[in-house]
Design a protein around this motif. Structure first.
Motif, mmCIF file in Angstrom:
data_model
loop_
_atom_site.group_PDB
_atom_site.id
_atom_site.type_symbol
_atom_site.label_atom_id
_atom_site.label_comp_id
_atom_site.label_asym_id
_atom_site.label_seq_id
_atom_site.Cartn_x
_atom_site.Cartn_y
_atom_site.Cartn_z
ATOM 1 N N CYS A 1 2.620 4.477 1.687
ATOM 2 C CA CYS A 1 1.513 3.532 1.779
ATOM 3 C C CYS A 1 0.353 4.184 2.527
ATOM 4 C CB CYS A 1 1.945 2.246 2.479
ATOM 5 S SG CYS A 1 2.407 2.451 4.220
ATOM 6 N N ASN B 1 -3.615 4.343 -5.394
ATOM 7 C CA ASN B 1 -3.830 4.798 -4.017
ATOM 8 C C ASN B 1 -5.204 5.426 -3.822
ATOM 9 O OD1 ASN B 1 -1.687 4.002 -2.503
ATOM 10 N ND2 ASN B 1 -0.808 6.023 -2.206
ATOM 11 N N THR B 2 -5.748 6.001 -4.891
ATOM 12 C CA THR B 2 -7.055 6.657 -4.800
ATOM 13 C C THR B 2 -8.155 5.830 -5.467
ATOM 14 O OG1 THR B 2 -6.677 7.923 -6.851
ATOM 15 C CG2 THR B 2 -6.008 8.956 -4.770
ATOM 16 N N TYR C 1 -2.077 8.067 7.736
ATOM 17 C CA TYR C 1 -1.619 8.734 6.521
ATOM 18 C C TYR C 1 -1.617 10.250 6.717
ATOM 19 C CZ TYR C 1 -1.210 9.816 1.526
ATOM 20 O OH TYR C 1 -0.783 10.299 0.303
#
Length: 249
Positions: free
Chosen positions: A92, A191-192, A154
């Motif tokens: 995540c 995610n991007t 992250y």
């Protein structure tokens, strides 16, 4: 050397995107795939696609931020027999400036991206050591090499994944286990999405990639099959960048 017939693989985060593509790649080369996601039914589409190929697959669910759920996931995966390949893909991300980054969000990202990967590696690694063989593939990132912006948790987790990969390779290589990682470049996934939606940033990224394009999930299939198969038996502790040449710039 790339055949995976008779091998059983567990892929976390296999519901969509990179995880789904890697699960399909393993199945296409003969592996039976246990597809895990964070919710019940999350991997139904992935399993259906594998079955349509004539492969074998089943779905499991676990919240990777909950160590007890991770323990149960490992036990359920092992209940049907040995797991030959573990792909620690589930993860995540949380975006916020470092000065305002919530500590609970930082902890949550570390639990999912790092702690769960170590716990699954440890739990499944014990059986691999006993058997004398096994493949663990961690999913690193371009942010295993650089700092990024507004993603301190992250970035910390992905730097740690690179180090964990090397640490486990050092200890378990003598037992016939290869522990490696894939560092995807800029891929078109949810995610991007924030980066893709930023026209200026997206253009800057694409211009830096020698391949001239963002990656597609299928671009990871070859790398994961290589690291999961006999072809990589003398590759250990390596971080394989699949980035279209991004790091070369």
């Amino acid at each position: 050397m790339f055949a995976l017939n008779g091998k059983r693989a567990l892929v976390t985060g296999a519901s969509r995107g990179l995880g789904q593509a890697m699960a399909l790649g393993l199945a296409e080369n003969g592996a039976e795939v246990i597809c895990a996601s964070s919710r019940e039914g999350g991997c139904d589409d992935t399993v259906a696609k594998i079955l349509a190929l004539g492969g074998k697959a089943r779905a499991l669910a676990a919240d990777l931020g909950d160590s007890q759920a991770v323990q149960a996931l490992a036990e359920q995966a092992l209940a049907a027999g040995p797991v030959d390949v573990l792909v620690n893909n589930g993860g995540c991300i949380y975006r916020e400036a470092a000065l305002d980054f919530p500590l609970d969000a930082f902890d949550a990202v570390i639990k999912v991206n790092l702690n769960a990967a170590f716990q699954l590696s440890q739990l499944l690694g014990r059986a691999m050591v006993t058997k004398g063989s096994g493949k663990i593939v961690n999913i690193a990132s371009m942010l295993s090499y650089s700092g990024g912006i507004r993603v301190p948790a992250y970035t910390a987790s992905k730097h740690a994944i690179a180090g964990l990969t090397k640490a486990l390779a050092n200890e378990w290589g003598q037992h016939g286990i290869q522990v490696n990682a894939i560092a995807p470049g800029y891929f078109r996934t949810d995610n991007t999405q924030a980066l893709q939606d930023d026209a200026e940033r997206s253009s800057e990224i694409e211009k830096r990639i020698p391949a001239g394009r963002w990656g597609n999930p299928d671009d990871l299939k070859g790398a994961v099959v290589f690291l999961a198969s006999k072809a990589s038996d003398y590759v250990n502790g390596h971080i394989l960048a699949v980035d279209g040449g991004w790091l070369a710039r």
